[in-house]
Design a protein around this motif. Structure first.
Motif, PDB file in Angstrom:
ATOM      1  N   LEU A 203       0.659  -1.175  -0.212  1.00  0.00           N
ATOM      2  CA  LEU A 203      -0.328  -0.162   0.141  1.00  0.00           C
ATOM      3  C   LEU A 203       0.893   1.115   0.262  1.00  0.00           C
ATOM      4  CD1 LEU A 203      -3.332  -0.703   2.806  1.00  0.00           C
ATOM      5  CD2 LEU A 203      -2.753  -1.261  -0.102  1.00  0.00           C
ATOM      6  N   LEU A 204       2.280   1.350   1.162  1.00  0.00           N
ATOM      7  CA  LEU A 204       2.835   2.581   0.759  1.00  0.00           C
ATOM      8  C   LEU A 204       4.004   2.303  -0.189  1.00  0.00           C
ATOM      9  CD1 LEU A 204       4.646   4.409   2.525  1.00  0.00           C
ATOM     10  CD2 LEU A 204       5.572   2.569   3.642  1.00  0.00           C
ATOM     11  N   CYS A 205       4.047   1.248  -1.064  1.00  0.00           N
ATOM     12  CA  CYS A 205       4.180   1.825  -2.237  1.00  0.00           C
ATOM     13  C   CYS A 205       4.059   2.069  -2.888  1.00  0.00           C
ATOM     14  CB  CYS A 205       5.461   0.329  -2.504  1.00  0.00           C
ATOM     15  SG  CYS A 205       6.555   0.493  -1.756  1.00  0.00           S
ATOM     16  N   TYR A 206       2.744   1.867  -2.988  1.00  0.00           N
ATOM     17  CA  TYR A 206       1.511   2.146  -4.214  1.00  0.00           C
ATOM     18  C   TYR A 206       1.428   3.696  -4.330  1.00  0.00           C
ATOM     19  CZ  TYR A 206      -1.803   2.880  -7.467  1.00  0.00           C
ATOM     20  OH  TYR A 206      -3.392   2.979  -8.440  1.00  0.00           O
ATOM     21  N   ILE A 207       0.886   4.309  -3.221  1.00  0.00           N
ATOM     22  CA  ILE A 207       1.253   6.168  -2.620  1.00  0.00           C
ATOM     23  C   ILE A 207       2.009   6.715  -3.322  1.00  0.00           C
ATOM     24  CG2 ILE A 207      -0.027   7.405  -1.081  1.00  0.00           C
ATOM     25  CD1 ILE A 207      -1.176   5.016   0.691  1.00  0.00           C
ATOM     26  N   LYS A 208       2.805   5.924  -3.408  1.00  0.00           N
ATOM     27  CA  LYS A 208       4.500   7.052  -3.638  1.00  0.00           C
ATOM     28  C   LYS A 208       4.430   7.338  -4.808  1.00  0.00           C
ATOM     29  CE  LYS A 208       7.879   7.056  -1.330  1.00  0.00           C
ATOM     30  NZ  LYS A 208       7.927   7.855  -0.256  1.00  0.00           N
ATOM     31  N   PHE A 209       4.220   5.516  -5.471  1.00  0.00           N
ATOM     32  CA  PHE A 209       4.464   5.191  -6.955  1.00  0.00           C
ATOM     33  C   PHE A 209       2.444   6.384  -7.549  1.00  0.00           C
ATOM     34  CE2 PHE A 209       1.654   3.836 -10.550  1.00  0.00           C
ATOM     35  CZ  PHE A 209       2.697   3.929 -11.601  1.00  0.00           C
ATOM     36  N   HIS A 210       1.961   6.270  -6.553  1.00  0.00           N
ATOM     37  CA  HIS A 210       0.489   7.428  -7.379  1.00  0.00           C
ATOM     38  C   HIS A 210       0.957   9.070  -7.611  1.00  0.00           C
ATOM     39  CE1 HIS A 210      -3.374   7.779  -8.765  1.00  0.00           C
ATOM     40  NE2 HIS A 210      -3.423   8.976  -7.766  1.00  0.00           N
ATOM     41  N   LYS A 211       1.712   9.171  -6.089  1.00  0.00           N
ATOM     42  CA  LYS A 211       1.787  10.851  -6.605  1.00  0.00           C
ATOM     43  C   LYS A 211       2.638  10.919  -7.401  1.00  0.00           C
ATOM     44  CE  LYS A 211       2.838  12.495  -2.113  1.00  0.00           C
ATOM     45  NZ  LYS A 211       3.646  11.990  -0.306  1.00  0.00           N
ATOM     46  N   LEU A 212       3.136  10.494  -7.978  1.00  0.00           N
ATOM     47  CA  LEU A 212       4.488  10.580  -8.933  1.00  0.00           C
ATOM     48  C   LEU A 212       3.607  10.078 -10.538  1.00  0.00           C
ATOM     49  CD1 LEU A 212       7.684   8.868  -7.616  1.00  0.00           C
ATOM     50  CD2 LEU A 212       7.561  10.975  -7.832  1.00  0.00           C
ATOM     51  N   ARG A 213       2.011  10.882 -10.223  1.00  0.00           N
ATOM     52  CA  ARG A 213       1.741  10.201 -11.926  1.00  0.00           C
ATOM     53  C   ARG A 213       1.948  11.347 -13.049  1.00  0.00           C
ATOM     54  NH1 ARG A 213      -1.564  11.288  -7.694  1.00  0.00           N
ATOM     55  NH2 ARG A 213      -3.402  13.633  -7.988  1.00  0.00           N
ATOM     56  N   HIS A 214       2.332  12.750 -12.260  1.00  0.00           N
ATOM     57  CA  HIS A 214       2.737  13.340 -12.969  1.00  0.00           C
ATOM     58  C   HIS A 214       4.096  13.643 -14.043  1.00  0.00           C
ATOM     59  CE1 HIS A 214      -0.984  15.065 -12.172  1.00  0.00           C
ATOM     60  NE2 HIS A 214      -0.907  15.017 -10.583  1.00  0.00           N
ATOM     61  N   GLU A 215       4.655  12.619 -12.779  1.00  0.00           N
ATOM     62  CA  GLU A 215       6.037  11.741 -13.783  1.00  0.00           C
ATOM     63  C   GLU A 215       6.158  10.563 -14.263  1.00  0.00           C
ATOM     64  OE1 GLU A 215       9.313  13.505 -10.464  1.00  0.00           O
ATOM     65  OE2 GLU A 215       7.420  14.579  -9.845  1.00  0.00           O
ATOM     66  N   PRO A 216       5.843  10.698 -15.205  1.00  0.00           N
ATOM     67  CA  PRO A 216       5.310   8.901 -15.367  1.00  0.00           C
ATOM     68  C   PRO A 216       7.068   8.570 -16.246  1.00  0.00           C
ATOM     69  CG  PRO A 216       3.966  10.609 -17.128  1.00  0.00           C
ATOM     70  CD  PRO A 216       4.561  11.906 -15.968  1.00  0.00           C
TER      71      PRO A 216
END
Length: 774
Positions: A203-216
């Motif tokens: 869950l933590l890693c996915y949240i950090k990944f999702h926060k970078l959605r504007h830096e694909p």
């Protein structure tokens, strides 16, 4: 997750447009400013400092609660008999079988290797002394305690990374910190600490990944995508219920991809090739890589376990030939025509048996039998288990010839001198399955000749492969009707002495149709055919071994349906209706009873219902033209809190469709998600309350048409103070109650001190099966 909802004023939407305040700014703009103020808590450095202090304190307390008194009791507790034993088998390189994947057990073996344990102790019985057997049990228990403590830290980080305030983070992590079930399960040699930690990390890693959605496709974007996949792999590589985390993350990814496909998305439309790159990247990071990691742990498993052991019986002879020192294979003897053998069912261990008694004329349901001689399954070795193998023809030319795969044979029951037969008569328990009986030799070679022919079909056998004792697992297929000889554990009535039913199963494929020849009773002990020949250890391709083990693991997992005194159903878990007895000591009246913190569990379960009610109320209000939430609050409620609620639902509801044994510990991942919902919803409630107060203050101020004195608090400061003060009060009250519950049930979690009868009775709040209650 992303849920689109209409925006509007705090009050009813006006068709003509938003009402303006005195300065011409809409209420939405004011609300956005206020919520930004709450999330910012100027200056930003102060907020970070507060988070760091709270995180450090929570982590220290997590280590204290998990490691405190970890050496007690100094004897085997509950399922330590399994997972401690498996670690010993790894260290001895002895093959074993378990229904769970290897990752968690490999970690225990690694700890044992680090501290120099040789695996001499096999954790055979609950209560066996660790001290007397010189077992480094504290080192083994330290692994789940470490992961359990870090789970509390990861819970805080999940909330922190999701943008929640310090009180919300402390509340969510505090519920895990002070939960007796999480503590109890992480102080023993058990797998759930690894499972829950991996789930939380995903869950933590996915949240950090999702926060970078504007830096694909940036380095950080790829890093957190791959780490999410690795955490998911560790989850499912510990227990198969780790699949639920894949459902959680997968659902969020599908919603994310659906938003990316929208041609009107705020960040600009993606072309189909660009969308394909996003899809492929997620498929690679969250499906392919986790699967490869999953395979890797099995490769390690096979590489370590090279010696024959207690797990041999669960595998095929071909697999067993890859293990050194395999006693079964070394004792295998080629079977010839006219040998007298005893045949054993692989799964139930019952022998093919017959006796002079006959089937009754009518069964209890009124069906009529053939009244033929009974053929049953018998659990003990007996002369009535002896069958002589006869060729399909009447001549003796087959004498001394080896029997091969797909040969047709007859089986003569040596004691009654009758021939095995199956025919189109319903068996005692299964109207759709054929009865097995015997007939005289004259009938067997006369008008019933076809019904006495059986095909020897060796499992995974090659054409012309020789049939052998022990290693030659086979199915006995009735030649005319093509049914497989089968048995099951439900005993027949008294007329069959409660022995097992033998019948013809029309479903040939299942592994429950497999039998083996235990011995050739007609062969003297000193016969040349019994001479042992040294056999070379063979090899099998990894994927073939993996597929075979997967089939066996899934089958045996599905067979865990027997009742258990401490099993419980999913509906009881959120309400903590009962627990599990782990360990007792009569002399000191000490006991370990696996039980969550009732106060914390009931609060978290109540909040789940409140969240569902808020969502339903919001949707109903929107349908009626009322918009009670500002844009930011609704976005966080649906996206962030909704994601946590999704994690709870996907880790809870699938258990309702499972037929296997279920216990309270299966709810631990879902409980962690419910604690996240609790922290998130607490912030939502108090932030919304502060918004209402501040808007009322602004309206009153505008009505007075006067300037606010300079010494008064600014709107930002007042709003932040209201929201955080209320949240801190709520957090303090809740965690104080939870801490009281943790302390009250502490003797049952840590196993000491012993309790008097009165003290035990005071803790029997619901259906808790506590010992020493009288």
């Amino acid at each position: 997750m992303s849920t689109t909802a209409p925006q509007g004023n705090l009050r009813q939407r006006n068709v003509a447009g938003s009402k303006k305040n005195k300065d011409g700014a809409s209420s939405d703009v004011e609300l956005d400013k206020l919520v930004k103020a709450a999330s910012g808590k100027a200056p930003k450095a102060a907020a970070e400092r507060d988070h760091q202090f709270a995180f450090t304190l929570i982590t220290i307390l997590a280590f204290v609660t998990r490691f405190w008194g970890i050496s007690h009791p100094n004897e085997v507790v509950f399922d330590e008999v399994h997972f401690g034993k498996f670690a010993s088998y790894y260290l001895e390189k002895t093959y074993f079988f378990d229904v769970h994947p290897p990752f968690g057990k490999l970690l225990f073996a690694f700890v044992g290797w680090l501290v120099g344990f040789d695996g001499h102790f096999h954790f055979e019985n609950i209560g066996d002394s660790y001290i007397a057997n010189k077992v480094p049990y504290v080192a083994f228990r330290s692994l789940p305690a470490l992961l359990g403590a870090l789970t509390v830290s990861v819970t805080y980080l999940i909330m922190w990374e999701s943008g929640y305030s310090v009180p919300a983070c402390v509340l969510a992590a505090g519920l895990i910190l002070l939960d007796n079930a999480h503590i109890g399960q992480t102080r023993l040699i058990l797998l759930d600490a690894t499972l829950v930690f991996a789930m939380a990390c995903s869950l933590l890693c996915y949240i950090k990944f999702h926060k970078l959605r504007h830096e694909p496709f940036s380095r950080k974007w790829w890093k957190w995508l791959i780490l999410t996949g690795f955490a998911l792999s560790c989850d499912i590589s510990t227990k198969y219920v780790g699949l639920f985390a894949f459902i959680t993350i997968g659902s969020a990814v599908c919603i994310d991809l659906w938003d990316l496909l929208d041609i009107k998305r705020p960040g600009g439309a993606l072309s189909l090739p660009q969308f394909g790159k996003h899809f492929a990247a997620r498929a690679f990071g969250l499906i392919i890589l986790p699967f490869l990691f999953y395979l890797f742990w099995f490769q390690v498993h096979f590489s370590i376990l090279t010696r024959s052991g207690p797990g041999d019986d669960f595998m095929t002879p071909e697999f067993q030939e890859t293990l050194s020192d395999n006693i079964m294979l070394s004792n295998a003897i080629t079977i010839d025509y006219y040998d007298t053998i005893s045949i054993k069912h692989k799964e139930t261990k019952a022998y093919l048996h017959s006796h002079v008694e006959r089937y009754p004329l009518r069964y209890d349901d009124g069906r009529v039998s053939s009244q033929g001689q009974q053929v049953t399954g018998y659990p003990f070795n007996d002369t009535n288990n002896y069958w002589q193998i006869l060729p399909a023809g009447e001549d003796d030319k087959q004498l001394g010839r080896h029997i091969k795969n797909h040969d047709l044979i007859r089986l003569r029951h040596t004691v009654t001198d009758t021939i095995l037969l199956s025919h189109d008569v319903a068996s005692p328990y299964f109207p759709t399955n054929q009865e097995f009986t015997t007939v005289s030799i004259a009938d067997a070679y006369g008008n019933r000749a076809a019904d006495t022919l059986f095909e020897v079909r060796i499992e995974h056998g090659k054409p012309s492969q020789e049939w052998k004792t022990i290693s030659g697992h086979f199915k006995l297929i009735h030649n005319p009707s093509k049914v497989a000889m089968w048995t099951h554990t439900k005993p027949l009535p008294e007329w069959a002495f409660k022995q097992q039913e033998i019948n013809g199963n029309k479903q040939i494929a299942p592994s429950s149709n497999v039998w083996l020849v235990e011995d050739i009773s007609s062969l003297p002990a000193d016969h040349a055919r019994r001479a042992k020949v040294e056999k070379k250890v063979k090899t099998l391709p990894f994927l073939r071994k993996w597929f075979e083990l997967q089939r066996s693991m899934f089958w045996h997992n599905n067979q865990l349906t027997a009742s258990h005194p401490y099993a419980s159903l999913p509906y009881s878990w959120p309400f903590l209706l009962r627990g599990v007895s782990f360990w007792t000591q009569n002399d000191t009246r000490q006991q370990i009873y696996f039980l969550g913190n009732p106060i914390g569990w009931w609060i978290a379960s109540s909040v789940l219902a409140i969240f569902a009610g808020i969502i339903l109320a919001d949707q109903f209000s929107l349908r009626r033209g009322m918009d009670a939430l500002d844009h930011r609050s609704r976005s966080r409620l649906y996206n962030s809190t909704g994601f946590f609620f999704l994690a709870w639902a996907t880790h809870y509801f699938p258990f309702y469709v499972m037929g296997r044994q279920l216990f309270l510990h299966h709810y631990l991942p879902a409980h962690l998600a419910s604690c996240l919902v609790t922290g998130a919803l607490a912030e939502f409630v108090f932030t919304q309350d502060a918004v209402e107060h501040e808007l009322a203050h602004q309206a009153a101020k505008a009505g007075k048409k006067s300037q606010t004195p300079k010494h008064h608090l600014t709107a930002r400061e007042r709003f932040v103070g209201q929201s955080l003060f209320g949240a801190w009060i709520a957090t303090g009250v809740i965690l104080t109650l939870v801490a009281a519950g943790w302390y009250f049930f502490l003797p049952l979690t840590y196993g000491y001190p012993g309790l008097s009868v009165e003290q035990v009775l005071r803790r029997k709040w619901l259906g808790y099966d506590l010992h020493f209650a009288k």
